[in-house]
Design a protein around this motif. Structure first.
Motif, PDB file in Angstrom:
ATOM      1  N   SER A  36     -13.145   4.417 -10.938  1.00  0.00           N
ATOM      2  CA  SER A  36     -12.415   5.042 -12.035  1.00  0.00           C
ATOM      3  C   SER A  36     -12.648   6.547 -11.960  1.00  0.00           C
ATOM      4  N   TYR A  37     -11.697   7.318 -12.477  1.00  0.00           N
ATOM      5  CA  TYR A  37     -11.798   8.785 -12.474  1.00  0.00           C
ATOM      6  C   TYR A  37     -11.052   9.310 -13.692  1.00  0.00           C
ATOM      7  N   ASP A  38     -11.047  10.660 -13.829  1.00  0.00           N
ATOM      8  CA  ASP A  38     -10.499  11.219 -15.080  1.00  0.00           C
ATOM      9  C   ASP A  38      -8.998  11.516 -15.031  1.00  0.00           C
TER      10      ASP A  38
ATOM     11  N   VAL B   5      -3.345   5.089  -6.054  1.00  0.00           N
ATOM     12  CA  VAL B   5      -3.683   5.886  -7.245  1.00  0.00           C
ATOM     13  C   VAL B   5      -3.034   5.234  -8.467  1.00  0.00           C
ATOM     14  N   GLY B   6      -3.862   4.905  -9.471  1.00  0.00           N
ATOM     15  CA  GLY B   6      -3.338   4.180 -10.636  1.00  0.00           C
ATOM     16  C   GLY B   6      -3.127   2.720 -10.290  1.00  0.00           C
ATOM     17  N   CYS B   7      -4.123   2.143  -9.626  1.00  0.00           N
ATOM     18  CA  CYS B   7      -3.983   0.775  -9.069  1.00  0.00           C
ATOM     19  C   CYS B   7      -4.032  -0.305 -10.139  1.00  0.00           C
ATOM     20  N   GLY B   8      -4.441   0.048 -11.389  1.00  0.00           N
ATOM     21  CA  GLY B   8      -4.558  -0.956 -12.437  1.00  0.00           C
ATOM     22  C   GLY B   8      -5.540  -2.047 -12.043  1.00  0.00           C
ATOM     23  N   VAL B   9      -5.162  -3.297 -12.302  1.00  0.00           N
ATOM     24  CA  VAL B   9      -6.051  -4.430 -12.003  1.00  0.00           C
ATOM     25  C   VAL B   9      -5.937  -4.875 -10.540  1.00  0.00           C
ATOM     26  N   GLY B  10      -5.206  -4.088  -9.734  1.00  0.00           N
ATOM     27  CA  GLY B  10      -5.094  -4.384  -8.291  1.00  0.00           C
ATOM     28  C   GLY B  10      -4.175  -5.555  -8.002  1.00  0.00           C
ATOM     29  N   SER B  11      -3.187  -5.785  -8.872  1.00  0.00           N
ATOM     30  CA  SER B  11      -2.375  -7.002  -8.712  1.00  0.00           C
ATOM     31  C   SER B  11      -1.484  -6.951  -7.467  1.00  0.00           C
ATOM     32  N   LEU B  12      -1.202  -5.739  -6.960  1.00  0.00           N
ATOM     33  CA  LEU B  12      -0.373  -5.652  -5.747  1.00  0.00           C
ATOM     34  C   LEU B  12      -1.204  -5.861  -4.471  1.00  0.00           C
TER      35      LEU B  12
ATOM     36  N   ASP C 268      -5.892   3.603 -22.612  1.00  0.00           N
ATOM     37  CA  ASP C 268      -4.674   2.895 -23.022  1.00  0.00           C
ATOM     38  C   ASP C 268      -4.452   1.579 -22.269  1.00  0.00           C
ATOM     39  N   PHE C 269      -4.839   1.533 -21.006  1.00  0.00           N
ATOM     40  CA  PHE C 269      -4.630   0.300 -20.240  1.00  0.00           C
ATOM     41  C   PHE C 269      -5.853  -0.615 -20.273  1.00  0.00           C
ATOM     42  N   ASP C 270      -6.953  -0.135 -20.887  1.00  0.00           N
ATOM     43  CA  ASP C 270      -8.169  -0.962 -20.899  1.00  0.00           C
ATOM     44  C   ASP C 270      -7.917  -2.311 -21.564  1.00  0.00           C
TER      45      ASP C 270
ATOM     46  N   SER D  56      -4.609  -9.261 -19.479  1.00  0.00           N
ATOM     47  CA  SER D  56      -3.250  -9.727 -19.779  1.00  0.00           C
ATOM     48  C   SER D  56      -2.159  -8.869 -19.151  1.00  0.00           C
ATOM     49  N   TYR D  57      -2.525  -8.071 -18.125  1.00  0.00           N
ATOM     50  CA  TYR D  57      -1.535  -7.143 -17.555  1.00  0.00           C
ATOM     51  C   TYR D  57      -0.298  -7.892 -17.036  1.00  0.00           C
ATOM     52  N   VAL D  58      -0.515  -8.900 -16.193  1.00  0.00           N
ATOM     53  CA  VAL D  58       0.623  -9.599 -15.575  1.00  0.00           C
ATOM     54  C   VAL D  58       1.457 -10.316 -16.641  1.00  0.00           C
TER      55      VAL D  58
ATOM     56  N   VAL E 109      -7.960   3.695  -7.274  1.00  0.00           N
ATOM     57  CA  VAL E 109      -8.528   4.496  -8.371  1.00  0.00           C
ATOM     58  C   VAL E 109      -7.632   4.381  -9.596  1.00  0.00           C
ATOM     59  N   ASP E 110      -8.254   4.499 -10.758  1.00  0.00           N
ATOM     60  CA  ASP E 110      -7.481   4.426 -12.004  1.00  0.00           C
ATOM     61  C   ASP E 110      -8.295   5.083 -13.115  1.00  0.00           C
ATOM     62  N   ILE E 111      -7.587   5.514 -14.167  1.00  0.00           N
ATOM     63  CA  ILE E 111      -8.285   6.096 -15.319  1.00  0.00           C
ATOM     64  C   ILE E 111      -8.796   5.009 -16.268  1.00  0.00           C
TER      65      ILE E 111
ATOM     66  N   MET F 292      -1.276  10.220 -22.366  1.00  0.00           N
ATOM     67  CA  MET F 292      -1.988   8.954 -22.227  1.00  0.00           C
ATOM     68  C   MET F 292      -3.475   9.160 -22.417  1.00  0.00           C
ATOM     69  N   LYS F 293      -4.069   8.349 -23.274  1.00  0.00           N
ATOM     70  CA  LYS F 293      -5.520   8.410 -23.442  1.00  0.00           C
ATOM     71  C   LYS F 293      -6.144   7.564 -22.331  1.00  0.00           C
TER      72      LYS F 293
ATOM     73  N   ALA G   8       1.347   5.627  -5.284  1.00  0.00           N
ATOM     74  CA  ALA G   8       1.239   5.451  -6.740  1.00  0.00           C
ATOM     75  C   ALA G   8       2.413   4.577  -7.158  1.00  0.00           C
ATOM     76  N   VAL G   9       2.100   3.404  -7.700  1.00  0.00           N
ATOM     77  CA  VAL G   9       3.141   2.424  -8.026  1.00  0.00           C
ATOM     78  C   VAL G   9       3.271   2.304  -9.545  1.00  0.00           C
ATOM     79  N   CYS G  10       4.395   2.750 -10.057  1.00  0.00           N
ATOM     80  CA  CYS G  10       4.666   2.679 -11.511  1.00  0.00           C
ATOM     81  C   CYS G  10       3.586   3.395 -12.322  1.00  0.00           C
ATOM     82  N   VAL G  11       3.168   4.544 -11.832  1.00  0.00           N
ATOM     83  CA  VAL G  11       2.124   5.336 -12.505  1.00  0.00           C
ATOM     84  C   VAL G  11       2.691   6.645 -13.060  1.00  0.00           C
TER      85      VAL G  11
HETATM   86  C1  LIG Z   1       2.031   0.230 -15.183  1.00  0.00           C
HETATM   87  S1  LIG Z   1       0.384   0.323 -14.594  1.00  0.00           S
HETATM   88  C2  LIG Z   1       0.634   0.097 -12.854  1.00  0.00           C
HETATM   89  C3  LIG Z   1      -0.585  -0.486 -12.198  1.00  0.00           C
HETATM   90  C4  LIG Z   1      -0.434  -0.769 -10.692  1.00  0.00           C
HETATM   91  N1  LIG Z   1      -0.072   0.431  -9.962  1.00  0.00           N
HETATM   92  C5  LIG Z   1       0.568  -1.855 -10.447  1.00  0.00           C
HETATM   93  O1  LIG Z   1       1.668  -1.553  -9.953  1.00  0.00           O
HETATM   94  O2  LIG Z   1       0.262  -3.024 -10.745  1.00  0.00           O
HETATM   95  C6  LIG Z   1       0.037   2.062 -14.694  1.00  0.00           C
HETATM   96  C7  LIG Z   1      -1.391   2.417 -14.326  1.00  0.00           C
HETATM   97  O3  LIG Z   1      -1.489   3.839 -14.186  1.00  0.00           O
HETATM   98  C8  LIG Z   1      -2.748   4.239 -14.666  1.00  0.00           C
HETATM   99  N2  LIG Z   1      -2.699   5.692 -14.911  1.00  0.00           N
HETATM  100  C9  LIG Z   1      -2.067   6.372 -15.884  1.00  0.00           C
HETATM  101  N3  LIG Z   1      -2.221   7.698 -15.734  1.00  0.00           N
HETATM  102  C10 LIG Z   1      -2.961   7.866 -14.604  1.00  0.00           C
HETATM  103  C11 LIG Z   1      -3.464   8.995 -13.883  1.00  0.00           C
HETATM  104  N4  LIG Z   1      -3.248  10.249 -14.293  1.00  0.00           N
HETATM  105  N5  LIG Z   1      -4.194   8.798 -12.779  1.00  0.00           N
HETATM  106  C12 LIG Z   1      -4.431   7.532 -12.343  1.00  0.00           C
HETATM  107  N6  LIG Z   1      -4.002   6.416 -12.972  1.00  0.00           N
HETATM  108  C13 LIG Z   1      -3.272   6.586 -14.085  1.00  0.00           C
HETATM  109  C14 LIG Z   1      -2.959   3.362 -15.895  1.00  0.00           C
HETATM  110  O4  LIG Z   1      -4.304   3.302 -16.312  1.00  0.00           O
HETATM  111  C15 LIG Z   1      -2.421   2.030 -15.380  1.00  0.00           C
HETATM  112  O5  LIG Z   1      -3.427   1.240 -14.792  1.00  0.00           O
END
Ligand SMILES: C[S@@+](CC[C@H](N)C(=O)[O-])C[C@H]1O[C@@H](n2cnc3c(N)ncnc32)[C@H](O)[C@@H]1O
Length: 183
Positions: free
Chosen positions: A100-102, A58-65, A5-7, A12-14, A79-81, A1-2, A118-121
């Motif tokens: 944001s972090y790396d 971790v990987g919270c995306g747009v914080g929809s949860l 990719d989610f930027d 339009s995430y939802v 936090v999210d990349i 994943m670059k 971490a939800v669906c990350v």
């Molecule tokens: C399917 S979305 C889920 C977003 C959120 N957790 C939710 O349930 O609505 C996946 C997220 O994981 C993030 N992601 C991918 N690899 C990651 C990593 N190594 N560390 C943190 N976030 C990451 C993406 O940028 C994206 O926002």
């Protein structure tokens, strides 16, 4: 994943998720409610009414949860990349803190949070990095805290169908509950 990719899903995430699950007749809200219910049970079982719980997503995306779970804990940090998703999460949830972090070392000291989730990350993380990803989650979790991983169930054909329809899941490597537990 670059990193970015989610930027492009910042706005339009939802809607993108809803298009991939449209065949089920269920909305994104249904799945968020289900996650909230499950988290409520897990948190209650583990902490038994401690009111001051801190949660890192971790990987919270747009914080929809986060609007769904804000009553369950005292504070939420995300936090999210994806920088764009983090910008949107801040706009959507002004009470929480977002960074944001790396995607490597989490930008927090050890033993900081009661709950780290971490939800669906993980299905977006390269399998070679799963172990490190979880060890980072564990490092920033307090002793007697809780690490929570919510993932798509790879044994459910309907889940696999939804994943195959979702444009941002093209790189997904699904992992089972057993695999996560082992890791
Ligand atoms: C399917 S979305 C889920 C977003 C959120 N957790 C939710 O349930 O609505 C996946 C997220 O994981 C993030 N992601 C991918 N690899 C990651 C990593 N190594 N560390 C943190 N976030 C990451 C993406 O940028 C994206 O926002």
């Amino acid at each position: 994943m670059k990193q970015s990719d989610f930027d492009k899903y910042e706005d339009s995430y939802v809607e993108t998720v809803e298009r991939s699950i449209q065949f089920s007749g269920l909305k994104h809200d249904f799945f968020q409610q289900a996650k909230q219910k499950m988290l409520r049970q897990v948190i209650y079982k583990h902490f038994r009414g401690n009111e001051k719980l801190s949660l890192l997503d971790v990987g919270c995306g747009v914080g929809s949860l986060h609007p769904y779970i804000k009553e369950l804990v005292h504070s939420i940090v995300g936090v999210d990349i994806s920088h764009q998703s983090i910008k949107r999460a801040k706009l959507n949830n002004s009470d929480n803190r977002y960074f944001s972090y790396d995607g490597e070392r989490l930008p927090f000291e050890a033993n900081k949070f009661n709950i780290v989730m971490a939800v669906c990350v993980m299905h977006h993380v390269h399998p070679d990095k799963w172990s490190f990803f979880l060890s980072e989650m564990s490092r920033v979790t307090q002793e007697n805290g809780l690490v929570v991983v919510i993932e798509h169930n790879p044994l459910n054909p309907l889940t696999k169908f939804a994943v195959s329809r979702c444009p941002f899941d093209v790189d997904a490597t699904l992992l089972s509950a057993r695999r996560v537990s082992k890791l």
